[in-house]
Scaffold this motif. Structure first.
Motif, PDB file in Angstrom:
ATOM      1  N   VAL A  19       0.940  -4.933  -4.541  1.00  0.00           N
ATOM      2  CA  VAL A  19      -0.065  -3.863  -4.514  1.00  0.00           C
ATOM      3  C   VAL A  19      -1.456  -4.420  -4.807  1.00  0.00           C
ATOM      4  O   VAL A  19      -2.437  -4.058  -4.159  1.00  0.00           O
ATOM      5  N   GLU A  53      -2.144   2.182  -2.285  1.00  0.00           N
ATOM      6  CA  GLU A  53      -2.075   2.698  -3.651  1.00  0.00           C
ATOM      7  C   GLU A  53      -2.732   4.074  -3.694  1.00  0.00           C
ATOM      8  O   GLU A  53      -3.694   4.325  -2.950  1.00  0.00           O
ATOM      9  N   ALA A 133       1.922   3.602  -6.268  1.00  0.00           N
ATOM     10  CA  ALA A 133       1.737   3.052  -4.926  1.00  0.00           C
ATOM     11  C   ALA A 133       2.787   3.622  -3.985  1.00  0.00           C
ATOM     12  O   ALA A 133       3.864   4.048  -4.413  1.00  0.00           O
TER      13      ALA A 133
END
Ligand SMILES: C[S@@+](CC[C@H](N)C(=O)[O-])C[C@H]1O[C@@H](n2cnc3c(N)ncnc32)[C@H](O)[C@@H]1O
Length: 176
Positions: A19, A53, A133
Protein backbone atom coordinates in the motif's frame (compact mmCIF):
# COMPACT_ATOMS: atom_id res chain seq x y z
CA UNK A 1 -5.02 -9.95 6.19
CA UNK A 2 -2.51 -7.37 7.45
CA UNK A 3 0.11 -5.22 5.83
CA UNK A 4 3.37 -4.42 7.59
CA UNK A 5 3.57 -0.81 8.76
CA UNK A 6 5.62 1.57 10.90
CA UNK A 7 5.11 -0.64 13.94
CA UNK A 8 6.32 -3.84 12.26
CA UNK A 9 10.07 -3.35 12.58
CA UNK A 10 10.73 -3.90 8.86
CA UNK A 11 11.63 -1.26 6.27
CA UNK A 12 10.00 -0.03 3.06
CA UNK A 13 11.58 -2.87 1.04
CA UNK A 14 9.51 -5.48 2.92
CA UNK A 15 7.46 -7.55 0.44
CA UNK A 16 4.49 -7.20 2.76
CA UNK A 17 4.22 -3.43 2.22
CA UNK A 18 2.35 -2.80 -1.01
CA UNK A 19 0.00 0.00 0.00
CA UNK A 20 2.83 2.36 0.89
CA UNK A 21 4.12 2.15 -2.68
CA UNK A 22 0.94 3.80 -3.96
CA UNK A 23 -1.46 3.16 -6.80
CA UNK A 24 0.04 1.30 -9.76
CA UNK A 25 -3.16 0.77 -11.76
CA UNK A 26 -4.52 3.23 -14.36
CA UNK A 27 -7.67 4.03 -12.40
CA UNK A 28 -10.41 6.15 -13.95
CA UNK A 29 -13.28 8.03 -12.37
CA UNK A 30 -16.27 7.70 -14.71
CA UNK A 31 -19.95 8.55 -14.75
CA UNK A 32 -22.18 5.57 -13.96
CA UNK A 33 -25.87 5.24 -14.75
CA UNK A 34 -27.82 6.32 -11.69
CA UNK A 35 -25.05 5.99 -9.10
CA UNK A 36 -23.03 9.14 -9.74
CA UNK A 37 -19.29 8.76 -10.21
CA UNK A 38 -17.66 5.36 -10.07
CA UNK A 39 -14.15 3.95 -10.50
CA UNK A 40 -12.69 1.46 -12.95
CA UNK A 41 -9.28 0.43 -14.24
CA UNK A 42 -8.13 0.65 -17.85
CA UNK A 43 -6.14 -2.58 -17.25
CA UNK A 44 -7.36 -5.93 -15.92
CA UNK A 45 -6.61 -6.58 -12.24
CA UNK A 46 -5.49 -9.89 -10.78
CA UNK A 47 -7.14 -11.21 -7.61
CA UNK A 48 -5.29 -10.01 -4.51
CA UNK A 49 -3.84 -6.88 -6.14
CA UNK A 50 -3.72 -3.67 -4.10
CA UNK A 51 -6.04 -1.12 -5.76
CA UNK A 52 -6.06 2.04 -3.62
CA UNK A 53 -6.07 3.31 -0.09
CA UNK A 54 -9.19 4.92 1.39
CA UNK A 55 -8.00 8.30 2.58
CA UNK A 56 -9.62 11.41 3.97
CA UNK A 57 -9.58 13.35 7.21
CA UNK A 58 -9.31 11.16 10.29
CA UNK A 59 -11.86 12.28 12.85
CA UNK A 60 -13.20 11.04 16.12
CA UNK A 61 -16.86 10.12 15.68
CA UNK A 62 -17.94 12.82 18.10
CA UNK A 63 -16.05 15.48 16.15
CA UNK A 64 -17.55 14.25 12.88
CA UNK A 65 -21.02 14.45 14.39
CA UNK A 66 -20.30 17.93 15.79
CA UNK A 67 -19.32 18.97 12.26
CA UNK A 68 -22.72 17.79 11.02
CA UNK A 69 -21.48 14.57 9.38
CA UNK A 70 -23.45 11.41 9.81
CA UNK A 71 -21.29 8.65 11.20
CA UNK A 72 -21.93 5.53 9.16
CA UNK A 73 -22.90 7.38 5.98
CA UNK A 74 -21.17 6.56 2.73
CA UNK A 75 -18.81 9.52 2.96
CA UNK A 76 -17.35 8.31 6.26
CA UNK A 77 -15.56 5.04 6.54
CA UNK A 78 -15.90 3.99 10.13
CA UNK A 79 -13.53 1.59 11.70
CA UNK A 80 -15.03 0.69 15.03
CA UNK A 81 -14.51 -2.92 14.32
CA UNK A 82 -10.93 -3.91 14.97
CA UNK A 83 -8.97 -6.11 12.60
CA UNK A 84 -9.97 -9.18 14.52
CA UNK A 85 -13.62 -8.35 14.05
CA UNK A 86 -13.97 -7.19 17.64
CA UNK A 87 -15.56 -3.87 18.54
CA UNK A 88 -12.47 -1.78 19.25
CA UNK A 89 -14.03 1.17 21.08
CA UNK A 90 -12.25 1.86 24.33
CA UNK A 91 -11.03 4.99 26.04
CA UNK A 92 -7.56 4.33 24.66
CA UNK A 93 -8.85 3.62 21.20
CA UNK A 94 -11.49 6.23 20.45
CA UNK A 95 -14.06 5.79 17.77
CA UNK A 96 -12.45 6.95 14.56
CA UNK A 97 -13.70 7.46 11.05
CA UNK A 98 -12.13 8.59 7.81
CA UNK A 99 -14.06 11.54 6.41
CA UNK A 100 -13.78 11.52 2.61
CA UNK A 101 -16.71 13.88 2.07
CA UNK A 102 -14.51 16.81 1.11
CA UNK A 103 -11.11 15.39 0.32
CA UNK A 104 -9.54 12.00 -0.15
CA UNK A 105 -8.22 9.55 -2.68
CA UNK A 106 -9.98 8.05 -5.66
CA UNK A 107 -11.48 5.51 -3.22
CA UNK A 108 -14.09 8.09 -2.25
CA UNK A 109 -15.70 7.49 -5.66
CA UNK A 110 -15.89 3.70 -5.35
CA UNK A 111 -19.52 2.63 -5.23
CA UNK A 112 -21.19 -0.07 -3.19
CA UNK A 113 -22.11 -3.48 -4.57
CA UNK A 114 -23.76 -6.40 -2.79
CA UNK A 115 -21.49 -8.71 -4.82
CA UNK A 116 -18.30 -6.61 -4.79
CA UNK A 117 -15.01 -7.19 -6.56
CA UNK A 118 -12.91 -5.43 -3.90
CA UNK A 119 -12.46 -6.01 -0.18
CA UNK A 120 -11.01 -3.76 2.51
CA UNK A 121 -7.97 -4.43 4.67
CA UNK A 122 -6.72 -2.65 7.77
CA UNK A 123 -3.22 -1.54 6.87
CA UNK A 124 -2.62 0.15 10.17
CA UNK A 125 -4.78 0.10 13.23
CA UNK A 126 -3.58 2.09 16.19
CA UNK A 127 -4.95 4.50 18.71
CA UNK A 128 -4.34 7.48 16.44
CA UNK A 129 -4.42 6.11 12.92
CA UNK A 130 -6.70 3.72 11.13
CA UNK A 131 -5.59 3.08 7.55
CA UNK A 132 -7.78 1.08 5.24
CA UNK A 133 -6.94 -0.17 1.76
CA UNK A 134 -8.92 -1.83 -1.00
CA UNK A 135 -7.73 -5.02 -2.72
CA UNK A 136 -9.14 -7.08 -5.61
CA UNK A 137 -11.31 -9.92 -4.34
CA UNK A 138 -11.14 -11.72 -7.70
CA UNK A 139 -9.79 -11.20 -11.20
CA UNK A 140 -11.36 -8.02 -12.59
CA UNK A 141 -11.77 -7.14 -16.26
CA UNK A 142 -10.49 -3.90 -17.78
CA UNK A 143 -13.19 -1.21 -17.52
CA UNK A 144 -15.29 -3.29 -15.08
CA UNK A 145 -16.58 -1.02 -12.31
CA UNK A 146 -14.71 -1.42 -9.02
CA UNK A 147 -16.94 -1.85 -5.98
CA UNK A 148 -16.82 -2.90 -2.37
CA UNK A 149 -19.51 -3.79 0.12
CA UNK A 150 -20.12 -0.74 2.30
CA UNK A 151 -21.17 -3.28 4.89
CA UNK A 152 -23.49 -0.99 6.76
CA UNK A 153 -24.71 -2.42 10.00
CA UNK A 154 -28.45 -1.99 10.27
CA UNK A 155 -28.92 1.19 12.25
CA UNK A 156 -29.77 4.82 11.93
CA UNK A 157 -27.72 5.47 8.85
CA UNK A 158 -29.40 7.69 6.28
CA UNK A 159 -27.92 5.75 3.35
CA UNK A 160 -29.72 2.67 4.60
CA UNK A 161 -32.84 4.07 3.01
CA UNK A 162 -31.12 4.62 -0.35
CA UNK A 163 -32.15 2.11 -2.99
CA UNK A 164 -29.18 0.02 -4.08
CA UNK A 165 -28.71 0.04 -7.83
CA UNK A 166 -25.76 -2.36 -7.95
CA UNK A 167 -27.64 -4.83 -10.13
CA UNK A 168 -26.13 -7.93 -8.48
CA UNK A 169 -28.23 -11.10 -8.41
CA UNK A 170 -27.94 -11.12 -4.61
CA UNK A 171 -28.68 -7.38 -4.22
CA UNK A 172 -30.04 -6.60 -0.76
CA UNK A 173 -32.15 -3.75 -2.15
CA UNK A 174 -30.79 -0.92 -0.02
CA UNK A 175 -27.37 0.33 0.90
CA UNK A 176 -27.18 -1.67 4.13
C1 LIG B 1 -18.79 7.16 -1.39
S1 LIG B 1 -19.94 7.81 -2.54
C2 LIG B 1 -19.46 6.96 -4.00
C3 LIG B 1 -19.23 7.94 -5.13
C4 LIG B 1 -20.49 8.58 -5.64
N1 LIG B 1 -21.12 7.73 -6.64
C5 LIG B 1 -20.22 9.97 -6.18
O1 LIG B 1 -20.67 10.29 -7.28
O2 LIG B 1 -19.55 10.76 -5.48
C6 LIG B 1 -21.41 6.99 -2.02
C7 LIG B 1 -22.67 7.44 -2.72
O3 LIG B 1 -22.72 6.91 -4.05
C8 LIG B 1 -24.02 6.43 -4.34
N2 LIG B 1 -23.97 4.96 -4.44
C9 LIG B 1 -22.91 4.16 -4.18
N3 LIG B 1 -23.20 2.89 -4.40
C10 LIG B 1 -24.49 2.86 -4.81
C11 LIG B 1 -25.38 1.81 -5.19
N4 LIG B 1 -25.02 0.55 -5.18
N5 LIG B 1 -26.66 2.15 -5.54
C12 LIG B 1 -27.05 3.44 -5.54
N6 LIG B 1 -26.25 4.48 -5.21
C13 LIG B 1 -24.99 4.18 -4.84
C14 LIG B 1 -24.90 6.87 -3.20
O4 LIG B 1 -25.40 8.15 -3.52
C15 LIG B 1 -23.92 6.95 -2.04
O5 LIG B 1 -24.37 7.83 -1.02
Amino acid sequence: MFECNSTSGCDESCFNRVVGRGISLPLQVFKTVGRGWGVRSRNPIRAGTFVCEYTGVMLRDEDAEAAGLEVGSSELLTSHEGPSGVDARTQDNPELCVDASRTGSVARFVNHCCDPNLFSVFVEYSRHVHRIALFAARDILAYEELTYDYGYVVGSVQDKTLACLCGAANCRGTLV
